[in-house]
Scaffold this motif. Structure first.
Motif, PDB file in Angstrom:
ATOM      1  N   TRP A  62       0.838  -1.197   0.000  1.00 26.83           N
ATOM      2  CA  TRP A  62       0.000   0.000   0.000  1.00 26.83           C
ATOM      3  C   TRP A  62       0.869   1.241   0.000  1.00 26.83           C
ATOM      4  CZ3 TRP A  62      -5.039  -0.164  -0.753  1.00 26.83           C
ATOM      5  CH2 TRP A  62      -5.795   0.983  -0.516  1.00 26.83           C
ATOM      6  N   PRO A  63       0.502   2.326  -0.641  1.00 25.08           N
ATOM      7  CA  PRO A  63      -0.734   2.452  -1.427  1.00 25.08           C
ATOM      8  C   PRO A  63      -0.591   1.816  -2.801  1.00 25.08           C
ATOM      9  CG  PRO A  63       0.472   4.506  -1.479  1.00 25.08           C
ATOM     10  CD  PRO A  63       1.229   3.604  -0.550  1.00 25.08           C
ATOM     11  N   THR A  64      -1.699   1.408  -3.366  1.00 27.90           N
ATOM     12  CA  THR A  64      -1.710   0.821  -4.702  1.00 27.90           C
ATOM     13  C   THR A  64      -1.544   1.922  -5.738  1.00 27.90           C
ATOM     14  OG1 THR A  64      -3.175  -0.958  -3.989  1.00 27.90           O
ATOM     15  CG2 THR A  64      -3.059  -0.519  -6.350  1.00 27.90           C
ATOM     16  N   GLN A  65      -0.587   1.741  -6.645  1.00 28.28           N
ATOM     17  CA  GLN A  65      -0.431   2.704  -7.730  1.00 28.28           C
ATOM     18  C   GLN A  65      -1.642   2.613  -8.656  1.00 28.28           C
ATOM     19  OE1 GLN A  65       2.997   2.029 -10.207  1.00 28.28           O
ATOM     20  NE2 GLN A  65       2.506   3.711 -11.602  1.00 28.28           N
ATOM     21  N   LYS A  66      -2.115   3.757  -9.126  1.00 29.52           N
ATOM     22  CA  LYS A  66      -3.254   3.787 -10.035  1.00 29.52           C
ATOM     23  C   LYS A  66      -2.895   4.582 -11.279  1.00 29.52           C
ATOM     24  CE  LYS A  66      -6.631   3.297  -6.300  1.00 29.52           C
ATOM     25  NZ  LYS A  66      -7.895   3.762  -5.687  1.00 29.52           N
ATOM     26  N   ILE A  67      -3.352   4.107 -12.415  1.00 27.74           N
ATOM     27  CA  ILE A  67      -3.105   4.793 -13.677  1.00 27.74           C
ATOM     28  C   ILE A  67      -4.442   5.201 -14.290  1.00 27.74           C
ATOM     29  CG2 ILE A  67      -0.927   3.629 -14.094  1.00 27.74           C
ATOM     30  CD1 ILE A  67      -2.345   1.705 -15.950  1.00 27.74           C
ATOM     31  N   PRO A  68      -4.461   6.279 -15.057  1.00 25.36           N
ATOM     32  CA  PRO A  68      -5.729   6.763 -15.618  1.00 25.36           C
ATOM     33  C   PRO A  68      -6.192   5.908 -16.790  1.00 25.36           C
ATOM     34  CG  PRO A  68      -3.918   8.102 -16.397  1.00 25.36           C
ATOM     35  CD  PRO A  68      -3.332   7.155 -15.393  1.00 25.36           C
ATOM     36  N   PRO A  69      -7.460   6.007 -17.152  1.00 28.54           N
ATOM     37  CA  PRO A  69      -7.929   5.338 -18.369  1.00 28.54           C
ATOM     38  C   PRO A  69      -7.257   5.951 -19.584  1.00 28.54           C
ATOM     39  CG  PRO A  69      -9.587   6.858 -17.562  1.00 28.54           C
ATOM     40  CD  PRO A  69      -8.509   6.807 -16.517  1.00 28.54           C
ATOM     41  N   SER A  70      -7.256   5.213 -20.676  1.00 25.24           N
ATOM     42  CA  SER A  70      -6.547   5.707 -21.860  1.00 25.24           C
ATOM     43  C   SER A  70      -7.051   4.991 -23.107  1.00 25.24           C
ATOM     44  CB  SER A  70      -5.040   5.467 -21.706  1.00 25.24           C
ATOM     45  OG  SER A  70      -4.776   4.076 -21.567  1.00 25.24           O
ATOM     46  N   ASP A  71      -6.668   5.521 -24.257  1.00 27.11           N
ATOM     47  CA  ASP A  71      -6.895   4.856 -25.530  1.00 27.11           C
ATOM     48  C   ASP A  71      -5.594   4.180 -25.937  1.00 27.11           C
ATOM     49  OD1 ASP A  71      -9.371   5.980 -25.432  1.00 27.11           O
ATOM     50  OD2 ASP A  71      -8.998   7.496 -26.972  1.00 27.11           O
ATOM     51  N   ASP A  72      -5.638   2.881 -26.153  1.00 24.21           N
ATOM     52  CA  ASP A  72      -4.436   2.137 -26.500  1.00 24.21           C
ATOM     53  C   ASP A  72      -4.322   2.037 -28.018  1.00 24.21           C
ATOM     54  OD1 ASP A  72      -2.177   0.393 -25.522  1.00 24.21           O
ATOM     55  OD2 ASP A  72      -3.206  -0.997 -26.862  1.00 24.21           O
TER      56      ASP A  72
END
Length: 302
Positions: free
Chosen positions: A28-38
């Protein structure tokens, strides 16, 4: 964590609890990434709010559309993490679910449910059930999300998850089979390295996070035949890993389901010489790619 009392009251695999009630999580803390277009797979993703009270969100993945009018199978995915850590927005789960969406040509949604022990079980089960109902509420094509309205075939819904998410999937399927889900047809389920207890530390941690439990025979921890017999889907795929500490309980789940009287069909696939959730930590290996293909083929089989 900011504990004034360094005396430990409980210590488990993923966290410890101090006598003053403070919790220290080891991952913790869990890394978070934003939504995206791949741009490689063509999969788009975005975040949606399921509920503000309690706070439940989700990430939706839309594969590249060859026909804007086509309806795609819909995967409802639940991430793992011992009910206490990880996130659908993490660098482990975002590419994993995106890969399934691309390979299976399916819309996928993954739920960001509340974590224990800050939110005691059954919060995670209830959050996922509410999210599934949110999906079902859009069966008339007039719901809050345009991707689901325009492109999801809610007569071809798949429920799946890994580790603790596999456990939650089983409880959701029991509810679907018991009380139904208006407007939605759940056809199949995928359980990847599912958690159903088995080791002393795993059992004690689950019992601590779920104070209103039925002991080690709680049907959420140890599914019973009468619940398995009414799973609300037609086929189940159980994926195991040979060196996984959960391999035995996953195999036992498969055997119990076969003997329960359930009218569906269940199959099992085991990856040799691999550990728990190997595909998340080494996603480009041959065996990890084979796992994605197994899941995708299962979604698209007639």
């Amino acid at each position: 964590m900011d504990s004034a009392n360094l005396e430990v009251a409980h210590e488990f695999q993923f966290f410890r609890v101090y006598k003053d009630g403070c919790v220290e999580k080891f991952f913790w803390p869990t890394q978070k990434i934003p939504p995206s277009d791949d741009f490689i797979t063509g999969v788009q993703s975005k975040d949606v709010i399921i509920s503000s009270e309690p706070e439940i969100s989700a990430r939706i993945f839309l594969p590249r559309l060859s026909d804007p009018s086509q309806r795609l199978p819909f995967l409802f995915y639940i991430h793992g993490g011992g009910f206490s850590f990880e996130s659908t927005f993490s660098p482990l789960y975002h590419p994993h679910i995106r890969a399934i969406a691309a390979e299976a040509n399916a819309i996928a949604i993954s739920v960001e449910y509340r974590l224990a022990p800050e939110h005691l079980i059954p919060a995670c089960y209830e959050d996922c059930w509410e999210a599934l109902q949110w999906v079902a509420s859009q069966a008339n094509g007039k719901g809050p999300d345009p991707w689901i309205n325009k492109h999801a075939d809610l007569d071809r819904v798949f429920i799946g998850g890994d580790s603790g998410g596999g456990n939650i999937s089983n409880t959701l399927l029991t509810r679907v089979g018991s009380i139904g889900l208006l407007g939605v047809r759940v056809v199949r389920a995928v359980m990847i390295h599912p958690f159903f207890g088995g080791r002393e530390d795993d059992d004690e941690m689950w019992l601590y996070m779920c104070p209103g439990n039925g002991g080690l025979e709680d049907p959420r921890l140890r599914p019973v035949a009468r619940d398995l017999a009414r799973l609300g889907c037609e086929r189940v795929l159980v994926l195991l890993a040979e060196n996984d500490h959960l391999r035995e309980v996953g195999g036992d789940y498969y055997k119990r389901l076969k003997k329960s009287g359930w009218k569906g069909t269940v199959e099992i696939v085991e990856t040799t010489r691999e550990e728990h959730l190997f595909h998340l930590f080494s996603p480009t290996t041959e065996k990890a790619l084979a796992l994605i293909k197994n899941v995708s083929s299962f979604i698209n089989q007639d």
